[in-house]
Write an enzyme that holds these catalytic residues in place. Structure first.
Site, PDB file in Angstrom:
ATOM      1  CG  LEU A   1     -70.850 -56.225 -56.663  1.00  0.00           C
ATOM      2  CD1 LEU A   1     -70.755 -54.779 -57.071  1.00  0.00           C
ATOM      3  CD2 LEU A   1     -69.531 -56.936 -56.953  1.00  0.00           C
ATOM      4  CG  LEU A   2     -71.658 -54.896 -50.593  1.00  0.00           C
ATOM      5  CD1 LEU A   2     -72.665 -53.825 -50.205  1.00  0.00           C
ATOM      6  CD2 LEU A   2     -70.277 -54.559 -50.022  1.00  0.00           C
TER       7      LEU A   2
ATOM      8  CE1 TYR B   1     -88.778 -54.596 -59.466  1.00  0.00           C
ATOM      9  CE2 TYR B   1     -89.731 -55.654 -57.547  1.00  0.00           C
ATOM     10  CZ  TYR B   1     -88.963 -54.651 -58.107  1.00  0.00           C
ATOM     11  OH  TYR B   1     -88.378 -53.704 -57.294  1.00  0.00           O
TER      12      TYR B   1
ATOM     13  N   GLY C   1     -69.193 -61.405 -50.764  1.00  0.00           N
ATOM     14  CA  GLY C   1     -67.898 -62.081 -50.742  1.00  0.00           C
ATOM     15  C   GLY C   1     -67.718 -63.068 -51.876  1.00  0.00           C
ATOM     16  CE  LYS C   2     -73.339 -64.044 -55.603  1.00  0.00           C
ATOM     17  NZ  LYS C   2     -74.603 -64.767 -55.694  1.00  0.00           N
TER      18      LYS C   2
ATOM     19  CB  SER D   1     -79.581 -52.987 -54.049  1.00  0.00           C
ATOM     20  OG  SER D   1     -80.148 -53.535 -55.215  1.00  0.00           O
ATOM     21  N   PRO D   2     -79.595 -53.969 -50.438  1.00  0.00           N
ATOM     22  CG  PRO D   2     -80.500 -55.298 -48.752  1.00  0.00           C
ATOM     23  CD  PRO D   2     -80.846 -54.659 -50.065  1.00  0.00           C
ATOM     24  CG  LEU D   3     -76.988 -58.382 -49.486  1.00  0.00           C
ATOM     25  CD1 LEU D   3     -77.148 -59.891 -49.652  1.00  0.00           C
ATOM     26  CD2 LEU D   3     -76.162 -58.074 -48.225  1.00  0.00           C
TER      27      LEU D   3
ATOM     28  N   GLY E   1     -76.786 -55.891 -54.836  1.00  0.00           N
ATOM     29  CA  GLY E   1     -77.138 -56.905 -55.838  1.00  0.00           C
ATOM     30  C   GLY E   1     -76.333 -58.190 -55.687  1.00  0.00           C
TER      31      GLY E   1
HETATM   32  N1  LIG Z   1     -87.175 -49.564 -55.982  1.00  0.00           N
HETATM   33  C1  LIG Z   1     -86.262 -49.990 -56.821  1.00  0.00           C
HETATM   34  O1  LIG Z   1     -85.928 -49.342 -57.815  1.00  0.00           O
HETATM   35  C2  LIG Z   1     -85.637 -51.333 -56.564  1.00  0.00           C
HETATM   36  C3  LIG Z   1     -84.497 -51.741 -57.304  1.00  0.00           C
HETATM   37  C4  LIG Z   1     -83.955 -52.993 -57.021  1.00  0.00           C
HETATM   38  C5  LIG Z   1     -84.537 -53.786 -56.037  1.00  0.00           C
HETATM   39  N2  LIG Z   1     -85.650 -53.383 -55.370  1.00  0.00           N
HETATM   40  C6  LIG Z   1     -86.282 -54.190 -54.308  1.00  0.00           C
HETATM   41  O2  LIG Z   1     -85.281 -54.560 -53.380  1.00  0.00           O
HETATM   42  C7  LIG Z   1     -85.210 -55.979 -53.299  1.00  0.00           C
HETATM   43  C8  LIG Z   1     -83.789 -56.380 -53.054  1.00  0.00           C
HETATM   44  O3  LIG Z   1     -82.947 -55.915 -54.112  1.00  0.00           O
HETATM   45  P1  LIG Z   1     -81.720 -56.773 -54.571  1.00  0.00           P
HETATM   46  O4  LIG Z   1     -82.188 -58.119 -55.014  1.00  0.00           O
HETATM   47  O5  LIG Z   1     -80.926 -55.963 -55.520  1.00  0.00           O
HETATM   48  O6  LIG Z   1     -80.978 -56.928 -53.149  1.00  0.00           O
HETATM   49  P2  LIG Z   1     -79.526 -57.380 -52.712  1.00  0.00           P
HETATM   50  O7  LIG Z   1     -79.694 -57.925 -51.354  1.00  0.00           O
HETATM   51  O8  LIG Z   1     -78.572 -56.264 -52.903  1.00  0.00           O
HETATM   52  O9  LIG Z   1     -79.095 -58.538 -53.734  1.00  0.00           O
HETATM   53  C9  LIG Z   1     -79.723 -59.793 -53.684  1.00  0.00           C
HETATM   54  C10 LIG Z   1     -78.948 -60.770 -54.512  1.00  0.00           C
HETATM   55  O10 LIG Z   1     -77.676 -61.043 -53.907  1.00  0.00           O
HETATM   56  C11 LIG Z   1     -77.380 -62.416 -54.052  1.00  0.00           C
HETATM   57  N3  LIG Z   1     -77.326 -62.994 -52.696  1.00  0.00           N
HETATM   58  C12 LIG Z   1     -78.197 -62.773 -51.672  1.00  0.00           C
HETATM   59  N4  LIG Z   1     -77.806 -63.436 -50.562  1.00  0.00           N
HETATM   60  C13 LIG Z   1     -76.675 -64.082 -50.886  1.00  0.00           C
HETATM   61  C14 LIG Z   1     -75.794 -64.917 -50.155  1.00  0.00           C
HETATM   62  N5  LIG Z   1     -76.012 -65.218 -48.888  1.00  0.00           N
HETATM   63  N6  LIG Z   1     -74.710 -65.417 -50.801  1.00  0.00           N
HETATM   64  C15 LIG Z   1     -74.474 -65.115 -52.088  1.00  0.00           C
HETATM   65  N7  LIG Z   1     -75.273 -64.330 -52.828  1.00  0.00           N
HETATM   66  C16 LIG Z   1     -76.369 -63.804 -52.226  1.00  0.00           C
HETATM   67  C17 LIG Z   1     -78.496 -63.042 -54.884  1.00  0.00           C
HETATM   68  O11 LIG Z   1     -78.147 -62.957 -56.259  1.00  0.00           O
HETATM   69  P3  LIG Z   1     -77.560 -64.216 -57.095  1.00  0.00           P
HETATM   70  O12 LIG Z   1     -77.497 -65.406 -56.202  1.00  0.00           O
HETATM   71  O13 LIG Z   1     -78.504 -64.405 -58.204  1.00  0.00           O
HETATM   72  O14 LIG Z   1     -76.215 -63.754 -57.540  1.00  0.00           O
HETATM   73  C18 LIG Z   1     -79.651 -62.113 -54.576  1.00  0.00           C
HETATM   74  O15 LIG Z   1     -80.670 -62.138 -55.545  1.00  0.00           O
HETATM   75  C19 LIG Z   1     -85.854 -56.483 -54.584  1.00  0.00           C
HETATM   76  O16 LIG Z   1     -86.409 -57.792 -54.448  1.00  0.00           O
HETATM   77  C20 LIG Z   1     -86.931 -55.467 -54.815  1.00  0.00           C
HETATM   78  O17 LIG Z   1     -88.077 -55.767 -54.024  1.00  0.00           O
HETATM   79  C21 LIG Z   1     -86.190 -52.153 -55.620  1.00  0.00           C
END
Ligand SMILES: NC(=O)c1ccc[n+]([C@@H]2O[C@H](COP(=O)([O-])OP(=O)(O)OC[C@H]3O[C@@H](n4cnc5c(N)ncnc54)[C@H](OP(=O)(O)O)[C@@H]3O)[C@@H](O)[C@H]2O)c1
Length: 339
Positions: free
Chosen positions: A218-219, A58, A221-222, A212-214, A216
């Site tokens: 997309l889930l 990262y 609503g924005k 990526s529970p959201l 990234g």
């Molecule tokens: N093992 C792997 O290959 C792998 C791959 C990916 C991630 N990960 C791990 O999983 C973690 C989570 O992954 P992820 O960041 O992809 O998770 P995610 O929960 O799917 O996406 C998070 C992103 O969604 C947006 N967001 C979050 N809350 C929001 C809200 N309330 N309203 C509007 N936008 C919101 C933000 O992006 P913006 O505001 O920038 O749009 C935020 O960075 C990472 O930190 C990492 O530790 C692991």
């Protein structure tokens, strides 16, 4: 509702108790500056989160540096179950500065410890399966790190069910420490791990900490169909990654989920995270807040509950085991048909 003592659960078949959410540190040093990263980590720990997930890759070490700095400042390293990873390239000019060879694993474990300012990792994860390296080379290197006291537990991420089982079988045969967890992508746009990986994890007692529970973001609503992504959001830059995600089929799933969230009076972000957190076999989804507000939103998801009718409607929108394709960059080369 704050996280309380009864919310902690065992990390797979280890004796370690972990919080129902894990704080992902991928944004720290990439899209979140040091001081905000420190504030997010402090707030997460205050709220009861006790697992932090980072990776050497990262921002090529910067996320680990920020995470280590935050833990040094708040003095709470000993309360945290600290996870990092190895696999992705750390130096484009060096063909050996990547992968899961003994050489690279040992070198990067030492480098991660320095960046995180700690003498051990609680969980060291193999970031991707690597078909060119025999699993016993990887397992022996990890076992040595455990025996040397530098790593407490070992895990995988984005492995297929059969690859996890192969590794467990090799560990047993060679009398080595075994993987205790798997970190897969899992969300309401991608339910493929329900087919085989979750049954594998439940059968063999592995913790499952989904990334990526959201989807990234997309889930949340924005993002709207046929509308430019909001400025500053992760998918604001049009490009191949955005093109793979901003498809008709994605929005065919997102829109009815948004309607369900509105009926329940919660944001889609909370509904989507709560759904992952409450699925059978899931230990602790990894949230990835870029801002403190996003962390607060994620914490509120722990209050969201589902009726049987909610779950039936969700299964109708995105059936068990289904996914919206094409979606993840993880689905490439030898990993294409992982699930
Ligand atoms: N093992 C792997 O290959 C792998 C791959 C990916 C991630 N990960 C791990 O999983 C973690 C989570 O992954 P992820 O960041 O992809 O998770 P995610 O929960 O799917 O996406 C998070 C992103 O969604 C947006 N967001 C979050 N809350 C929001 C809200 N309330 N309203 C509007 N936008 C919101 C933000 O992006 P913006 O505001 O920038 O749009 C935020 O960075 C990472 O930190 C990492 O530790 C692991």
């Amino acid at each position: 509702m704050p996280i309380t003592s009864s919310d902690y659960r065992l990390f797979g078949r280890t004796g370690v108790k972990v919080s129902p959410l894990t704080l992902g540190c991928m944004m720290f040093g990439r899209r979140t500056e040091l001081e905000d990263s420190v504030r997010i980590i402090d707030r997460a720990l205050d709220a009861g989160i006790n697992v932090l997930d980072t990776s050497n890759s990262y921002s090529r070490g910067v996320s680990e540096q920020f995470t280590g700095e935050a833990l040094k400042r708040n003095g709470k390293r000993d309360r945290v179950f600290l996870a990092s990873k190895v696999h992705f390239p750390m130096d484009d000019a060096d063909p050996n500065a990547q992968g899961v060879s003994r050489r690279h694993i040992v070198a990067q474990a030492e480098a991660s410890l320095k960046r995180l300012q700690t003498d051990h990792l609680d969980l060291y994860q193999i970031h991707r399966p690597h078909p060119e390296v025999a699993i016993d080379e990887t397992l022996r290197a990890l076992d040595d790190l455990v025996r040397a006291g530098k790593v407490r537990y070992i895990g995988t991420t984005t492995f297929a069910g059969w690859q996890v089982v192969e590794a467990l079988w090799a560990s047993e045969k060679l009398h080595l420490n075994r993987f205790v967890s798997e970190q897969p992508p899992y969300n309401l746009l991608d339910r493929r791990i329900e087919r085989e990986l979750i049954p594998v994890a439940r059968t063999y007692g592995l913790a499952v900490i989904p990334w990526s529970p959201l989807g990234g973001g997309l889930l949340t609503g924005k993002y709207q169909r046929d509308t430019a992504a909001p400025a500053g959001s992760r998918y604001a830059d049009p490009g191949p990654v955005q093109a793979k995600r901003f498809t008709k089929t994605s929005f065919d799933v997102i829109e009815p989920l948004n309607a369900l969230a509105a009926e329940k009076g919660v944001p889609l972000s909370q509904l989507a995270l709560a759904w992952v957190a409450r699925r059978p076999g899931i230990t602790s989804p990894i949230i990835g807040p870029r801002t403190l507000d996003q962390l607060e939103d994620a914490l509120r998801a722990l209050d969201v509950t589902f009726t049987a009718e909610d779950l039936r409607r969700i299964d109708e929108i995105i059936p068990p085991g289904a996914h919206v394709a094409p979606f993840y960059e993880a689905d490439h080369g030898p990993s294409l048909h992982r699930w």
